[in-house]
Write a protein that holds these residues in place. Structure first.
Motif, PDB file in Angstrom:
ATOM      1  N   VAL A 225       0.870  -1.014   0.075  1.00 60.74           N
ATOM      2  CA  VAL A 225       0.046  -0.141  -0.065  1.00 60.74           C
ATOM      3  C   VAL A 225       0.886   1.189  -0.058  1.00 60.74           C
ATOM      4  O   VAL A 225       1.983   1.102   0.168  1.00 60.74           O
ATOM      5  CB  VAL A 225      -0.976   0.103   1.126  1.00 60.74           C
ATOM      6  CG1 VAL A 225      -1.903  -1.038   1.320  1.00 60.74           C
ATOM      7  CG2 VAL A 225      -0.191  -0.007   2.622  1.00 60.74           C
ATOM      8  N   PRO A 228      -2.429   7.935  -0.677  1.00 58.43           N
ATOM      9  CA  PRO A 228      -3.555   8.225  -1.503  1.00 58.43           C
ATOM     10  C   PRO A 228      -3.267   9.023  -2.760  1.00 58.43           C
ATOM     11  O   PRO A 228      -3.965   8.687  -3.962  1.00 58.43           O
ATOM     12  CB  PRO A 228      -4.723   8.655  -0.541  1.00 58.43           C
ATOM     13  CG  PRO A 228      -4.197   8.434   0.541  1.00 58.43           C
ATOM     14  CD  PRO A 228      -2.779   8.401   0.747  1.00 58.43           C
ATOM     15  N   THR A 234      -8.324   2.178  -5.085  1.00 55.99           N
ATOM     16  CA  THR A 234      -8.207   1.726  -3.750  1.00 55.99           C
ATOM     17  C   THR A 234      -8.771   0.352  -3.799  1.00 55.99           C
ATOM     18  O   THR A 234      -9.498  -0.043  -4.827  1.00 55.99           O
ATOM     19  CB  THR A 234      -8.798   2.440  -2.706  1.00 55.99           C
ATOM     20  OG1 THR A 234     -10.487   2.524  -3.159  1.00 55.99           O
ATOM     21  CG2 THR A 234      -8.493   3.854  -2.614  1.00 55.99           C
ATOM     22  N   HIS A 245     -10.282   0.247   2.995  1.00 55.86           N
ATOM     23  CA  HIS A 245      -9.720   0.596   1.629  1.00 55.86           C
ATOM     24  C   HIS A 245      -8.375   1.448   1.669  1.00 55.86           C
ATOM     25  O   HIS A 245      -8.469   2.417   2.432  1.00 55.86           O
ATOM     26  CB  HIS A 245     -10.879   1.396   0.823  1.00 55.86           C
ATOM     27  CG  HIS A 245     -12.132   0.511   0.570  1.00 55.86           C
ATOM     28  ND1 HIS A 245     -12.981   0.080   1.451  1.00 55.86           N
ATOM     29  CD2 HIS A 245     -12.522   0.025  -0.870  1.00 55.86           C
ATOM     30  CE1 HIS A 245     -13.672  -0.883   0.726  1.00 55.86           C
ATOM     31  NE2 HIS A 245     -13.682  -0.815  -0.473  1.00 55.86           N
ATOM     32  N   GLN A 246      -7.420   0.682   0.785  1.00 57.46           N
ATOM     33  CA  GLN A 246      -6.245   1.339   0.869  1.00 57.46           C
ATOM     34  C   GLN A 246      -5.794   1.429  -0.436  1.00 57.46           C
ATOM     35  O   GLN A 246      -6.260   0.581  -1.268  1.00 57.46           O
ATOM     36  CB  GLN A 246      -5.132   0.523   1.684  1.00 57.46           C
ATOM     37  CG  GLN A 246      -5.540   0.818   3.238  1.00 57.46           C
ATOM     38  CD  GLN A 246      -5.331   1.961   3.907  1.00 57.46           C
ATOM     39  OE1 GLN A 246      -4.388   2.965   3.362  1.00 57.46           O
ATOM     40  NE2 GLN A 246      -6.022   2.120   4.788  1.00 57.46           N
ATOM     41  N   PRO A 247      -4.858   2.514  -0.815  1.00 54.39           N
ATOM     42  CA  PRO A 247      -4.444   2.677  -2.338  1.00 54.39           C
ATOM     43  C   PRO A 247      -3.234   1.873  -2.509  1.00 54.39           C
ATOM     44  O   PRO A 247      -2.215   1.665  -1.691  1.00 54.39           O
ATOM     45  CB  PRO A 247      -4.049   3.957  -2.428  1.00 54.39           C
ATOM     46  CG  PRO A 247      -3.781   4.289  -0.858  1.00 54.39           C
ATOM     47  CD  PRO A 247      -4.624   3.614  -0.242  1.00 54.39           C
TER      48      PRO A 247
END
Length: 514
Positions: A225, A228, A234, A245-247
């Motif tokens: 990860v 953003p 994501t 939710h993570q980029p």
């Protein structure tokens, strides 16, 4: 009761008498203190007056006293003036408490003073940075976080500062990071046209993410990860605190991808083995894996014998045999694809099924192979590296950051996807990533924290999901269970195992570079 009432009345009378005495004696004590001050001044004046001038001084005082005695009400006026001056001199002259200094201004002034030796010149007629100068003209904007730490700083520097030189930039960045705190990462934006520098403290990336089934398309592997702003999407992830939710940092390895191979470098215990284990777990549902452990630590023993895992080698002899087979398999796949194109038929499935070659610490294997007179394992990677993209063969090499110069040029030239874990120096980061790193690492980086650069894009921050060895009992049980849940299930005895191609020791015949 009468006795208590008498005592209370006596205490009230004593308190009233004390207050009255204080009201009466207050001005008297003020005058006495002033007269004492005048006497001390007169005594000091008399002591520092030379002996030959004391006689004329006494004569002058006597003449003034005689003049006052002759005048009407002269002595009364003189006494009133003396009492007034004594009251003025006897007042409480304790200095007022100075206001407490602003901690924000103190920190900014400390940053300004630290930058002055690097941004000032004696011949500058209107210097922006001077010793004991004011920081307000040099720092247009700043921000502090809730803990009182510098989170953002926008500064102006002179036009003659060599902002195009990496060494000059590094000195300024090092000073700023030292004054703002080395426990965080910082991003520096240099505006060479406007002579401005913007330093921004970056928030910590989440480090409670374990390896899992990531939402990714065909030929995509999630390296970890990032921030953003450095990802275009994501994905849902399971964390210790719930689902989030993570980029992601997505590595695309399809046949049309220009970054089919990956080189991962890191400092000791920075997480390169964890990265390789996580990539193997993501690749196994869709392809085959050949794993070579040059360190010989046995950290990949959990993958041995699993469906889709062709070989897990730790010795020089087995590693050479496995890489020779991988080179021959790449050549056979290319030949099968060429035959399918000539006859206009669909390529065979075994030629399009992804094959992953994961090599950990190849430099140690090269040294051992050279001592035993065997082929260099790094040289055996040339065919998969140069021709593997068309044959759906991807190579991942992990090595210590200090051993970058001992990695073969073909590996460094072909592996365009780069990962650096740990806290590299600016020189090491540029050599490993192939581009300057505009982020200053923290003094201590957690395991799996680093930077990634895919192709010609700018480097981004990276946090690799935890994928520890499930056989290591020192690792928390939840992290080991996460890895075990992703391992392919071994078929029970008595059932026919899944077909797998055998390792064939065939001579390596390099073909033309793709």
């Amino acid at each position: 009761m009468s006795l208590n009432r008498t005592l209370v009345r006596g205490r009230d009378l004593a308190r009233t008498a004390g207050d009255h005495a204080a009201d009466v004696l207050g001005p008297l004590m003020l005058v006495v203190r002033g007269l004492r001050h005048h006497a001390a001044w007169a005594r000091a004046w008399w002591q520092r007056t030379p002996g030959d001038r004391r006689g004329p001084a006494l004569l002058l005082v006597a003449a003034v006293a005689a003049s006052l005695a002759v005048l009407p009400y002269g002595l009364v006026l003189a006494g009133a003036c003396l009492l007034a001056s004594a009251a003025w001199a006897g007042r409480d002259r304790a200095p007022a408490a100075a206001p407490a200094p602003d901690p924000v201004q103190l920190k900014l002034q400390a940053v300004y003073a630290a930058l002055t030796p690097y941004l000032a010149r004696p011949e500058d007629p209107k210097p922006l940075y001077v010793h004991d100068g004011d920081h307000r003209a040099a720092f247009p904007a700043w921000e502090f976080d809730a803990d009182g730490r510098l989170a953002l700083l926008d500064l102006v520097y002179p036009a003659y500062f060599p902002d195009s030189e990496a060494a000059a930039r590094a000195r300024v960045e090092q000073v700023l990071q030292g004054k703002a705190g080395r426990t965080r990462e910082y991003r520096f934006h240099w505006d060479e046209e406007g002579n401005r520098l913007r330093m921004e403290a970056l928030p910590a990336l989440p480090d409670d993410i374990a390896v899992q089934r990531f939402v990714a398309g065909p030929g995509e592997l999630v390296l970890g990860v990032t921030d953003p702003g450095d990802s275009d999407r994501t994905i849902p992830l399971d964390r210790s605190g719930g689902r989030d939710h993570q980029p992601p940092v997505v590595w695309r390895t399809a046949a049309r991808s220009a970054d089919a191979h990956l080189l991962a470098l890191g400092t000791p215990r920075s997480g390169t083995s964890t990265l390789l284990r996580g990539l193997a777990l993501q690749a196994l549902p869709h392809g085959d894996v050949v794993l070579v452990d040059g360190a010989g630590t046995g950290e990949y023993g959990c993958l041995a014998g699993r469906p889709g895992v062709r070989r897990v080698e730790t010795g020089v002899q087995g590693a050479v045999a496995a890489l020779q087979w991988a080179a021959g398999e790449t050549t056979r796949r290319l030949a099968a694809l060429d035959r399918a194109r000539l006859v206009g038929s669909a390529p065979p499935r075994h030629a399009t099924r992804p094959l992953w070659i994961l090599v950990d610490h190849p430099v140690e294997l090269s040294e051992l192979a050279h001592a035993e007179g065997r082929p260099d394992p790094q040289d055996l990677l040339e065919v998969p590296l140069r021709q593997g993209r068309a044959a759906r063969v991807s190579v991942v090499v992990a090595e210590h950051l200090a051993s970058l110069e001992r990695i073969r040029p073909v590996v460094r030239a072909s592996a365009r996807a780069r990962v650096v874990l740990g806290a590299p120096t600016p020189e090491q980061a540029e050599a490993a990533l192939g581009a300057p790193l505009d982020i200053a690492p923290a003094a201590r980086m957690p395991a799996g924290r680093g930077y990634a650069r895919l192709g010609g894009a700018a480097p981004v921050r990276l946090q690799v999901p935890a994928a520890p060895d499930p056989l290591d009992e020192d690792v928390p049980a939840d992290r080991r269970d996460a890895v075990t849940a992703l391992l392919p299930r071994v078929e029970p005895r008595g059932e026919a195992p899944a077909p797998a191609a055998s390792l064939v020791k065939s001579p390596v015949r390099p073909g033309p570079a793709s």
